[in-house]
Design a protein around this motif. Sequence first.
Motif, PDB file in Angstrom:
ATOM      1  N   ILE A  55      11.352  41.559  -4.127  1.00  0.00           N
ATOM      2  CA  ILE A  55      11.069  41.847  -5.541  1.00  0.00           C
ATOM      3  C   ILE A  55      10.979  40.556  -6.360  1.00  0.00           C
ATOM      4  O   ILE A  55      11.009  40.605  -7.591  1.00  0.00           O
ATOM      5  N   THR A  56      10.830  39.427  -5.696  1.00  0.00           N
ATOM      6  CA  THR A  56      10.765  38.139  -6.389  1.00  0.00           C
ATOM      7  C   THR A  56       9.630  38.107  -7.408  1.00  0.00           C
ATOM      8  O   THR A  56       9.803  37.618  -8.526  1.00  0.00           O
ATOM      9  N   ASP A  57       8.467  38.626  -7.037  1.00  0.00           N
ATOM     10  CA  ASP A  57       7.325  38.628  -7.959  1.00  0.00           C
ATOM     11  C   ASP A  57       7.605  39.479  -9.200  1.00  0.00           C
ATOM     12  O   ASP A  57       7.185  39.123 -10.305  1.00  0.00           O
ATOM     13  N   HIS A  58       8.312  40.594  -9.028  1.00  0.00           N
ATOM     14  CA  HIS A  58       8.690  41.423 -10.187  1.00  0.00           C
ATOM     15  C   HIS A  58       9.611  40.631 -11.113  1.00  0.00           C
ATOM     16  O   HIS A  58       9.474  40.693 -12.338  1.00  0.00           O
ATOM     17  N   CYS A  59      10.552  39.900 -10.516  1.00  0.00           N
ATOM     18  CA  CYS A  59      11.472  39.084 -11.315  1.00  0.00           C
ATOM     19  C   CYS A  59      10.711  38.001 -12.070  1.00  0.00           C
ATOM     20  O   CYS A  59      10.947  37.774 -13.258  1.00  0.00           O
ATOM     21  N   GLN A  99      14.058  30.969  -0.466  1.00  0.00           N
ATOM     22  CA  GLN A  99      14.798  32.129  -0.967  1.00  0.00           C
ATOM     23  C   GLN A  99      13.909  33.106  -1.727  1.00  0.00           C
ATOM     24  O   GLN A  99      13.036  32.693  -2.498  1.00  0.00           O
ATOM     25  N   SER A 100      14.172  34.369  -1.500  1.00  0.00           N
ATOM     26  CA  SER A 100      13.528  35.460  -2.223  1.00  0.00           C
ATOM     27  C   SER A 100      14.594  36.445  -2.670  1.00  0.00           C
ATOM     28  O   SER A 100      15.670  36.528  -2.075  1.00  0.00           O
ATOM     29  N   VAL A 101      14.280  37.215  -3.695  1.00  0.00           N
ATOM     30  CA  VAL A 101      15.162  38.267  -4.174  1.00  0.00           C
ATOM     31  C   VAL A 101      14.706  39.568  -3.502  1.00  0.00           C
ATOM     32  O   VAL A 101      13.533  39.940  -3.612  1.00  0.00           O
ATOM     33  N   VAL A 102      15.647  40.213  -2.794  1.00  0.00           N
ATOM     34  CA  VAL A 102      15.262  41.323  -1.926  1.00  0.00           C
ATOM     35  C   VAL A 102      16.161  42.536  -2.176  1.00  0.00           C
ATOM     36  O   VAL A 102      17.387  42.416  -2.190  1.00  0.00           O
ATOM     37  N   LEU A 103      15.530  43.681  -2.364  1.00  0.00           N
ATOM     38  CA  LEU A 103      16.238  44.957  -2.436  1.00  0.00           C
ATOM     39  C   LEU A 103      16.470  45.434  -1.006  1.00  0.00           C
ATOM     40  O   LEU A 103      15.519  45.554  -0.224  1.00  0.00           O
ATOM     41  N   ILE A 104      17.726  45.687  -0.658  1.00  0.00           N
ATOM     42  CA  ILE A 104      18.074  46.201   0.663  1.00  0.00           C
ATOM     43  C   ILE A 104      18.420  47.674   0.503  1.00  0.00           C
ATOM     44  O   ILE A 104      19.317  48.035  -0.261  1.00  0.00           O
ATOM     45  N   VAL A 115      19.693  37.617  -1.550  1.00  0.00           N
ATOM     46  CA  VAL A 115      18.844  36.442  -1.747  1.00  0.00           C
ATOM     47  C   VAL A 115      18.719  35.805  -0.375  1.00  0.00           C
ATOM     48  O   VAL A 115      19.652  35.177   0.126  1.00  0.00           O
ATOM     49  N   ILE A 116      17.556  36.048   0.255  1.00  0.00           N
ATOM     50  CA  ILE A 116      17.331  35.616   1.633  1.00  0.00           C
ATOM     51  C   ILE A 116      15.882  35.168   1.810  1.00  0.00           C
ATOM     52  O   ILE A 116      15.038  35.394   0.943  1.00  0.00           O
ATOM     53  N   GLU A 117      15.606  34.581   2.947  1.00  0.00           N
ATOM     54  CA  GLU A 117      14.243  34.253   3.341  1.00  0.00           C
ATOM     55  C   GLU A 117      13.554  35.530   3.802  1.00  0.00           C
ATOM     56  O   GLU A 117      14.169  36.373   4.453  1.00  0.00           O
ATOM     57  N   THR A 118      12.283  35.674   3.465  1.00  0.00           N
ATOM     58  CA  THR A 118      11.503  36.821   3.944  1.00  0.00           C
ATOM     59  C   THR A 118      10.271  36.311   4.675  1.00  0.00           C
ATOM     60  O   THR A 118       9.869  35.166   4.523  1.00  0.00           O
ATOM     61  N   ARG A 144      11.656  29.904 -15.174  1.00  0.00           N
ATOM     62  CA  ARG A 144      11.388  30.294 -13.784  1.00  0.00           C
ATOM     63  C   ARG A 144      12.691  30.399 -13.002  1.00  0.00           C
ATOM     64  O   ARG A 144      13.644  29.666 -13.261  1.00  0.00           O
ATOM     65  N   LEU A 145      12.674  31.291 -12.016  1.00  0.00           N
ATOM     66  CA  LEU A 145      13.824  31.391 -11.130  1.00  0.00           C
ATOM     67  C   LEU A 145      14.059  30.062 -10.428  1.00  0.00           C
ATOM     68  O   LEU A 145      13.111  29.454  -9.918  1.00  0.00           O
ATOM     69  N   ALA A 146      15.288  29.606 -10.406  1.00  0.00           N
ATOM     70  CA  ALA A 146      15.636  28.345  -9.734  1.00  0.00           C
ATOM     71  C   ALA A 146      16.147  28.666  -8.333  1.00  0.00           C
ATOM     72  O   ALA A 146      17.308  28.443  -8.005  1.00  0.00           O
ATOM     73  N   LEU A 147      15.258  29.214  -7.512  1.00  0.00           N
ATOM     74  CA  LEU A 147      15.584  29.559  -6.135  1.00  0.00           C
ATOM     75  C   LEU A 147      15.300  28.383  -5.217  1.00  0.00           C
ATOM     76  O   LEU A 147      14.485  27.517  -5.539  1.00  0.00           O
ATOM     77  N   GLY A 148      15.950  28.398  -4.056  1.00  0.00           N
ATOM     78  CA  GLY A 148      15.646  27.407  -3.030  1.00  0.00           C
ATOM     79  C   GLY A 148      14.280  27.672  -2.422  1.00  0.00           C
ATOM     80  O   GLY A 148      13.685  28.740  -2.608  1.00  0.00           O
TER      81      GLY A 148
END
Length: 138
Positions: free
Chosen positions: A21-25, A116-121, A53-56, A109-113
């Motif tokens: 859901i990174t793009d939604h964020c 990293q992506s934001v993921v709904l599990i 918050v994981i790699e996809t 902007r999101l300060a992710l590594g």
Amino acid sequence: MTFSTRTLQLTTGHRETAVDITDHCAAFLDEVAAGGDGLLNVFVPHATAGIAVIETGAGSDDDLLAALRELLPADDRWRHRHGSPGHGRDHVLPGLVAPHATLPVVDGRLALGTWQSVVLIDTNGDNPTRTVRLSFLC
């Protein structure tokens, strides 16, 4: 100090999944952050889902789901017994994958590594529709 919030409705289907859901964020922040700094809170108001918050895309998301299947098998060991067989494990999931994440926002902007992506599990096939609340505080 300002606060903006929005809810997303996502269809996750009838089997366990990891939904990026990174793009939604990012789209939400484009509208509300105005290039500023702050915090984005991502929250799923469900007792059977979490935010990671994981790699996809390279298999880590599938590896996480496999690890959860191993740690939380869908069998009859669970005391929570409504829904499909093994559904009690879905109610334990948020103890391992929290239902929220608070993330830094820098320059809007999101300060992710890098990876990293934001993921709904979501391991609950009984509930194919999920709500995600995005809240930005600056």
